[in-house]
Design an enzyme around this catalytic site. Structure first.
Site, PDB file in Angstrom:
ATOM      1  N   PRO A   1      25.243  41.295  46.926  1.00  0.00           N
ATOM      2  CA  PRO A   1      25.473  40.884  45.534  1.00  0.00           C
ATOM      3  C   PRO A   1      25.976  39.454  45.506  1.00  0.00           C
ATOM      4  O   PRO A   1      26.912  39.107  46.230  1.00  0.00           O
ATOM      5  CB  PRO A   1      26.547  41.873  45.054  1.00  0.00           C
ATOM      6  CG  PRO A   1      27.247  42.318  46.298  1.00  0.00           C
ATOM      7  CD  PRO A   1      26.222  42.285  47.390  1.00  0.00           C
ATOM      8  N   MET A   2      25.353  38.613  44.670  1.00  0.00           N
ATOM      9  CA  MET A   2      25.729  37.204  44.604  1.00  0.00           C
ATOM     10  C   MET A   2      25.744  36.759  43.147  1.00  0.00           C
ATOM     11  O   MET A   2      24.723  36.847  42.463  1.00  0.00           O
ATOM     12  CB  MET A   2      24.754  36.348  45.426  1.00  0.00           C
ATOM     13  CG  MET A   2      24.839  36.589  46.920  1.00  0.00           C
ATOM     14  SD  MET A   2      23.570  35.701  47.877  1.00  0.00           S
ATOM     15  CE  MET A   2      22.127  36.764  47.602  1.00  0.00           C
ATOM     16  N   MET A   3      26.904  36.294  42.699  1.00  0.00           N
ATOM     17  CA  MET A   3      27.053  35.883  41.313  1.00  0.00           C
ATOM     18  C   MET A   3      26.082  34.757  40.977  1.00  0.00           C
ATOM     19  O   MET A   3      25.901  33.813  41.761  1.00  0.00           O
ATOM     20  CB  MET A   3      28.485  35.422  41.048  1.00  0.00           C
ATOM     21  CG  MET A   3      29.517  36.546  41.102  1.00  0.00           C
ATOM     22  SD  MET A   3      29.225  37.833  39.873  1.00  0.00           S
ATOM     23  CE  MET A   3      29.572  36.940  38.363  1.00  0.00           C
TER      24      MET A   3
ATOM     25  N   CYS B   1      35.689  39.465  46.593  1.00  0.00           N
ATOM     26  CA  CYS B   1      35.522  38.160  45.943  1.00  0.00           C
ATOM     27  C   CYS B   1      36.856  37.432  45.854  1.00  0.00           C
ATOM     28  O   CYS B   1      37.838  37.990  45.355  1.00  0.00           O
ATOM     29  CB  CYS B   1      34.924  38.343  44.552  1.00  0.00           C
ATOM     30  SG  CYS B   1      34.652  36.787  43.685  1.00  0.00           S
TER      31      CYS B   1
ATOM     32  N   GLY C   1      27.494  35.405  57.143  1.00  0.00           N
ATOM     33  CA  GLY C   1      26.949  34.428  58.074  1.00  0.00           C
ATOM     34  C   GLY C   1      25.622  34.797  58.708  1.00  0.00           C
ATOM     35  O   GLY C   1      25.123  34.048  59.553  1.00  0.00           O
TER      36      GLY C   1
END
Length: 335
Positions: free
Chosen positions: A16-18, A99, A212
């Site tokens: 999940p990436m805003m 987060c 990473g």
């Protein structure tokens, strides 16, 4: 313990990436891999429960398997948000405990919750009681000056006892003061060995590693070393074909018909047309597609045409064909 059917996709997941993994991004990724587990951007429980922002839960049925990530720290509110997510059809409900942004900290959720594992356990228990789909947690190895060799296993034990079905661990600490969210993704050192030890120490808890990772080969190595799953973030977004195109066969053992980048574009045509007919804008979708030809001849021209013209009034699928022409590659999209 073998993973249940709903979490088998966790063997390879896109993080999940805003501002990135919205429904259009997920639909695009699904055209590349049919098996990888996809995650929403973080949706806050207060926005759903108090703000009534249920439109944030909309997604296309073709996105399955897809997980909803929630942010929050109030057990009853998270339970209600989880219920809304399960009713909307998500395959998994995930709690964000990783987060590090100031905005998230001010709401007393995200990585700061690693300081209060009992509260996280209460949240997990409440969510588990509210839904029948798996409830999972995504966390860091620790925050600030925590002695992670001690605090991480204690954290895992409490959330596992509360009923957590699966744990995703970003193999870095989060520094809540002094580092930006971007710096927190790069500066704290990775500790894959610690996460591998946690999997060994908690063999019955399904566990993925994140942080990473840039290649499918790295993911395969960590799976071979004992992890149940691997989650890849930025590399899957910026180089979607390189990361996801062979996932179904190499990670899931699922044979699929040979497909190309052009097949993906062809599959996006009807989705784009429907989005435009509803009043949407082309760039809302194509901004996620800029990396499709990363590393290929003409990739810069592809990105330039889409970046410069997709926001213009009237932009439609024809712009994608123009971008291919700019790459000096014959148009191979079916009519």
């Amino acid at each position: 313990m073998p993973l249940n059917a709903a979490t088998e996709g966790a063997r390879l997941a896109v993080a999940p990436m805003m501002d990135w993994t919205d429904r259009h991004c997920r639909y695009f990724h699904r055209q590349i891999s049919r098996q990888a587990l996809l995650y929403t951007e973080m949706v806050t429980a207060p926005a759903l429960v108090r703000g009534g922002a249920v439109h944030l839960l909309e997604f296309d049925a073709d996105e399955h398997p897809v997980a909803l990530q929630l942010g929050g720290s109030d057990p009853s509110e998270l339970a209600e948000a989880a219920r809304l997510g399960a009713t909307a059809g998500y395959d998994e409900i995930n709690l964000n405990v990783g987060c590090p942004s100031d905005r998230v900290q001010s709401g007393t959720f995200g990585a700061v919750l690693m300081k209060t594992p009992a509260l996280v356990a209460d949240c997990v228990a409440a969510m588990k009681a509210a839904v029948d789909v798996p409830v999972t947690v995504k966390c860091r190895i620790g925050v600030d000056d925590q002695l992670v060799e001690e605090t991480l296993p204690a954290f895992i034990r409490q959330v596992a006892d509360a009923g957590c079905d699966y744990l995703i661990i970003h193999a870095r600490k989060a520094w809540l003061q002094g580092l930006s969210p971007k710096e927190n993704r790069d500066i704290p050192p990775l500790d894959y060995d610690l996460v591998l030890r946690m999997k060994s120490e908690f063999p019955r808890l399904g566990m993925s590693i994140n942080g990473g990772l840039e290649t499918l080969a790295q993911a395969e190595d960590l799976l071979a070393r004992g992890m149940d799953g691997v989650m890849i973030g930025r590399a899957a977004y910026h180089h979607p074909w390189e990361v996801l195109a062979e996932v179904d066969e190499r990670v899931f053992g699922m044979k699929r018909a040979s497909h190309t980048r052009y097949d993906v574009l062809d599959a996006m045509r009807s989705y784009i047309d429907a989005h435009l007919q509803r009043g949407g804008k082309l760039h809302q979708i194509t901004r996620h597609m800029l990396g499709l030809f990363a590393g290929q001849p003409g990739a810069r021209a592809w990105r330039r045409v889409l970046s410069e013209h997709a926001t213009r009034p009237g932009a439609d699928f024809g712009l994608i064909e123009r971008a291919l022409e700019a790459m000096q590659i014959p148009d191979r999209i079916a009519g």
